[in-house]
Motif scaffolding. Structure first.
Motif, PDB file in Angstrom:
ATOM      1  N   UNK A  37       0.787  -1.124   0.141  1.00  0.00           N
ATOM      2  CA  UNK A  37       0.032   0.050  -0.153  1.00  0.00           C
ATOM      3  C   UNK A  37       1.011   1.413   0.047  1.00  0.00           C
ATOM      4  N   UNK A  38       0.601   2.419  -0.918  1.00  0.00           N
ATOM      5  CA  UNK A  38       1.422   3.323  -1.061  1.00  0.00           C
ATOM      6  C   UNK A  38       1.204   4.136   0.184  1.00  0.00           C
ATOM      7  N   UNK A  39       2.319   4.978   0.518  1.00  0.00           N
ATOM      8  CA  UNK A  39       2.246   5.950   1.709  1.00  0.00           C
ATOM      9  C   UNK A  39       1.094   6.891   1.688  1.00  0.00           C
ATOM     10  N   UNK A  40       0.933   7.471   0.436  1.00  0.00           N
ATOM     11  CA  UNK A  40      -0.286   8.462   0.411  1.00  0.00           C
ATOM     12  C   UNK A  40      -1.340   8.219  -0.369  1.00  0.00           C
ATOM     13  N   UNK A  41      -2.395   8.534  -0.106  1.00  0.00           N
ATOM     14  CA  UNK A  41      -3.685   8.088  -0.910  1.00  0.00           C
ATOM     15  C   UNK A  41      -4.673   9.088  -0.639  1.00  0.00           C
ATOM     16  N   UNK A  42      -5.459   9.545  -1.853  1.00  0.00           N
ATOM     17  CA  UNK A  42      -6.336  10.449  -1.782  1.00  0.00           C
ATOM     18  C   UNK A  42      -7.491   9.794  -1.333  1.00  0.00           C
ATOM     19  N   UNK A  43      -8.282  10.094  -0.368  1.00  0.00           N
ATOM     20  CA  UNK A  43      -9.432   9.202   0.130  1.00  0.00           C
ATOM     21  C   UNK A  43     -10.777  10.090  -0.221  1.00  0.00           C
ATOM     22  N   UNK A  44     -10.520  11.528  -0.327  1.00  0.00           N
ATOM     23  CA  UNK A  44     -11.727  12.306  -0.919  1.00  0.00           C
ATOM     24  C   UNK A  44     -11.227  13.609  -1.414  1.00  0.00           C
ATOM     25  N   UNK A  45     -11.539  13.831  -2.553  1.00  0.00           N
ATOM     26  CA  UNK A  45     -11.129  15.079  -3.200  1.00  0.00           C
ATOM     27  C   UNK A  45     -12.200  16.063  -3.860  1.00  0.00           C
ATOM     28  N   UNK A  46     -12.848  16.822  -2.701  1.00  0.00           N
ATOM     29  CA  UNK A  46     -14.041  17.616  -3.135  1.00  0.00           C
ATOM     30  C   UNK A  46     -13.643  18.984  -2.806  1.00  0.00           C
ATOM     31  N   UNK A  47     -14.157  19.789  -3.343  1.00  0.00           N
ATOM     32  CA  UNK A  47     -14.002  21.087  -2.954  1.00  0.00           C
ATOM     33  C   UNK A  47     -14.311  21.639  -1.436  1.00  0.00           C
ATOM     34  N   UNK A  48     -13.450  22.232  -1.022  1.00  0.00           N
ATOM     35  CA  UNK A  48     -13.477  22.547   0.830  1.00  0.00           C
ATOM     36  C   UNK A  48     -13.452  21.057   1.608  1.00  0.00           C
ATOM     37  N   UNK A  49     -12.945  20.029   1.004  1.00  0.00           N
ATOM     38  CA  UNK A  49     -12.773  18.919   1.906  1.00  0.00           C
ATOM     39  C   UNK A  49     -11.949  17.814   0.945  1.00  0.00           C
ATOM     40  N   UNK A  50     -10.552  17.938   1.460  1.00  0.00           N
ATOM     41  CA  UNK A  50      -9.702  17.079   1.083  1.00  0.00           C
ATOM     42  C   UNK A  50      -9.311  16.128   2.085  1.00  0.00           C
ATOM     43  N   UNK A  51      -9.449  14.879   1.799  1.00  0.00           N
ATOM     44  CA  UNK A  51      -9.015  13.772   2.988  1.00  0.00           C
ATOM     45  C   UNK A  51      -7.965  13.050   2.329  1.00  0.00           C
ATOM     46  N   UNK A  52      -6.906  12.955   3.038  1.00  0.00           N
ATOM     47  CA  UNK A  52      -5.738  11.989   2.517  1.00  0.00           C
ATOM     48  C   UNK A  52      -5.295  11.240   3.521  1.00  0.00           C
TER      49      UNK A  52
END
Length: 261
Positions: free
Chosen positions: A1-16
């Motif tokens: 599993x990579x060290x970084x993963x975008x879980x949610x990429x929405x305006x005003x809400x980026x979850x990594x």
């Protein structure tokens, strides 16, 4: 599993995800949520992420919980095993938090009134997408941003809206993973029984009440400029939410025992 993963990429809400942590944007009421998560950790509750602090970019840091979540959750609750397991997980949370009386100096999402004696801190967004699933079993609840003081029935009714579900046949089949229109009455009864309710009497009215409460909360947050609620208001999404409340009122016979039954 990579060290970084975008879980949610929405305006005003980026979850990594970064390693074994998740980085999420702060809300005005986040310190209250962090108080709740610390309490759950302190009593050994195993079904919530651990609050780990604030990073250098001003994001909250919580522990990563491996499993399926998000959109995968809809299919999990079509299976009655998943439906009943979700209800039991909710009951376990409510039992764990009954003794919690937070300071909550920053209040809660859309709620400034203090906690009443007959209230506990509800999860506030207990839907199948906010659970981590291992097969048909949910092992944790995510996204505690909308936790707030309410009677336990609020969380029950909120969950039932989505898992009974209180949606029309087309939505159930096209979007919610049902192979055919569900037996909503049976599913409501199964959830209530698994949670530990002695009766389903009044549950439809409770669903309507929570739909209205969540809609009003979203409107208050939109008026305060909070996102994504402000976008929901400007795009007409909140009007669609109001229409769902009307659908529930019109179709309540799908969820209640037949007269004389």
């Amino acid at each position: 599993m990579d060290d970084h993963e975008m879980l949610q990429d929405k305006p005003h809400r980026t979850v990594v995800r970064v390693g074994d942590t998740v980085r999420r944007p702060l809300q005005p009421w986040s310190s209250s949520v962090h108080e709740l998560l610390r309490y759950l950790e302190g009593i050994g509750y195993p079904h919530s992420p651990r609050f780990l602090g604030i990073d250098a970019d001003g994001r909250e840091v919580v522990s990563f919980i491996d499993g399926e979540s998000g959109g995968a959750g809809w299919a999990k609750v079509v299976d009655e095993r998943g439906l009943k397991s979700m209800a039991r997980l909710l009951r376990q949370y409510h039992d764990a938090v009954r003794g919690f009386r937070p300071a909550a100096v920053d209040g809660w999402a859309g709620r400034t009134a203090p906690q009443a004696d007959d209230e506990l801190i509800c999860h506030g967004d207990f839907g199948p997408w906010n659970l981590v699933w291992h097969g048909p079993r949910p092992v944790a609840a995510l996204d505690w941003d909308y936790a707030w003081p309410a009677k336990p029935i609020h969380d029950i009714a909120y969950a039932l809206e989505y898992v009974a579900p209180f949606r029309d046949d087309e939505t159930c089949v096209r979007w919610l993973s049902f192979p055919e229109p569900p037996n909503r009455r049976r599913r409501l009864e199964l959830f209530a029984e698994a949670y530990g309710l002695e009766s389903t009497t009044g549950l439809v009215d409770e669903v309507i009440a929570q739909q209205e409460a969540v809609w009003k909360r979203a409107r208050r947050l939109a008026d305060q400029g909070c996102q994504p609620q402000a976008d929901w208001q400007s795009t007409g999404f909140l009007d669609k939410t109001a229409a769902r409340i009307n659908w529930t009122r019109t179709n309540r016979q799908l969820f209640e025992p037949a007269p004389g039954g």
